[in-house]
Each structure stands twice: as C-alpha cells, then as structure tokens.
Design a protein around this motif. Sequence first.
Motif, PDB file in Angstrom:
ATOM      1  N   SER A   1      49.639  33.789  34.488  1.00 45.22           N
ATOM      2  CA  SER A   1      49.942  35.171  34.841  1.00 45.22           C
ATOM      3  C   SER A   1      51.133  35.205  35.803  1.00 45.22           C
ATOM      4  N   ASN A   2      51.811  36.343  35.826  1.00 40.58           N
ATOM      5  CA  ASN A   2      53.020  36.464  36.651  1.00 40.58           C
ATOM      6  C   ASN A   2      52.753  36.229  38.140  1.00 40.58           C
TER       7      ASN A   2
ATOM      8  N   GLU B   1      55.793  36.631  32.443  1.00 40.71           N
ATOM      9  CA  GLU B   1      54.528  37.395  32.445  1.00 40.71           C
ATOM     10  C   GLU B   1      53.323  36.485  32.231  1.00 40.71           C
TER      11      GLU B   1
ATOM     12  N   GLU C   1      48.396  36.292  30.496  1.00 43.73           N
ATOM     13  CA  GLU C   1      47.649  37.517  30.775  1.00 43.73           C
ATOM     14  C   GLU C   1      48.168  38.666  29.899  1.00 43.73           C
ATOM     15  N   GLU C   2      49.470  38.751  29.807  1.00 40.10           N
ATOM     16  CA  GLU C   2      50.127  39.793  29.018  1.00 40.10           C
ATOM     17  C   GLU C   2      49.745  39.652  27.530  1.00 40.10           C
TER      18      GLU C   2
ATOM     19  N   ARG D   1      46.106  47.826  31.101  1.00 41.33           N
ATOM     20  CA  ARG D   1      46.339  47.117  32.366  1.00 41.33           C
ATOM     21  C   ARG D   1      46.970  48.054  33.370  1.00 41.33           C
TER      22      ARG D   1
END
Length: 255
Positions: free
Chosen positions: A198-199, A241, A244-245, A255
């Motif tokens: 994730s970011n 990203e 998760e994206e 989100r």
Amino acid sequence: MNNETLLYDDGHHKCIMFSLEDEEHSNYSLSVNQFLIIQNDAAILIDPGSAAIFGELYDAISAHIDPSHLKYIFFSHQDPDVAGAIDQWSVATSASLVISNLWVRFMGHYGLMDMGRIMGLEDHGAMIKFGNDFLQFIPAHFLHSPGNFSLYDSRSKILFSGDIGAAVASPQNLNKRVDDFEEHRPYLEGFHSRYMASNIFCRAWVECVRRHEVEIIAPQHGSIFKGEVAQKFLSWFEEVEGGEEQVATLYGLKR
Ligand code: FE
C-alpha cells in the motif's frame, strides 16, 4: 559472462554485486543480485539466495575474503530467493544470521537447525557498528514482505533495498545500471503495483531513506539506481499505490 560488479572501493571498504542465477531458470528478465560488503578483514553478505547458487556464490566471495571472516549474513526477508540456503550458510560460516523476528520460526523449514545463530531484528530496525562506520537496518515492512528491511551502508552510501526497485524484463537489466529512469519505469510498474502492499508503506520507507545520504540504490533484482536516477526512483516510489488499490478494484470496494 561478467557477473560481478564493483559498486564501491576506497581501499579499505568495498561493495561487490554478484549476479548469479540458477542456470536452469536463468533469464535476464528477473536477474537476481547478491551483495558483499568488506571492510578490512570483516564482511557482510546480503541476500545470498537459494541453494541452487550456494556453491557458486561461496566460491565467488572466497575470491575476495575468507568466508570464515563473514560477520553477518543479512536476509532482507523470508523468500526462497533470499533465504533458501540459510542452512548451508549456517554450516559453512560462523556468521550471525540477521533477519526480521517475524521469520525466525520459519527458518527451520529451510533446514536451519540452530536458531541460536539468528540475530532477529525488531520492527524498528537496528544500527550496528561495522569497522569505523555503521550499517543501518531500515524498516521496509509490507514492501513486499510484512517483516522486511533494507540495509544502508554509511561508508559507501549504498542502500541495499531488497525487492524495492526490482525491475522485470527491463533491457537496462543487461548492463545492471539504469541510465534513463523514464525508459526503465514501465518495467518497475507491474511488479510494484502488485507486490507492494500500500502507498502508506511506500511513503514511510522513502521518508526513512531520505534521512540518509544515498548515492546508490541496489535492489535484489534488476539494475542499480545511481545519483540523480536514485532520487527519481524515490520520487516515483513514494507515489506507488500498491496492491491495496488493485484489491479494492477487484472486489469493488469503496475507499
Ligand atoms: Fe521477495
């Protein structure tokens, strides 16, 4: 084929990159790198890889230093292309085996008998003295492994980044160095958008890394990033990203 690259040498301190691969699976597209840092008569080996290359890597490092002088062997995370030969290295050397505490209990599955040989890293990382300088284990959790570290060498200013910066099938992998970041970027994108969690983790890592003066970023797969190209990589990576994206899209989650 030249599978050894000298990354740094000031007469007392040396960093060498080996690019040894299991020949049956060899393919420049995911070239695997192993690293050795030597200062005077002490050394640390980084991400030594699988059992398939154990003998070849042992011989390659023996050309530079007596393997009994290896003080540490560092495993950025638990994957087989990183730690698969941990049992052989434990027998062949007297080095401390450094890995995240999260993975200690799993190393027996690679055949490691003596867990007392492991120096487990807490989540916040560690700094160890190395000759006149220091080595910093920088947290890189969830990038991609949940217990993951990069290693910063204060003398050479090289950051050994593990899977962060891995490029798949980039033509620039052949010469082991990224000359043009924009040309290389498409070969980073697929890997990082799926393997990095994730970011938020990407940003946290870049923030930690920027506390240090970094000359070279050396990933476990693909090519090294030097100088301005390394800075471009960091700027790109903090925007990644991550999975998760992708998962949110897959499940149609808001989100
Ligand atoms: Fe990995």
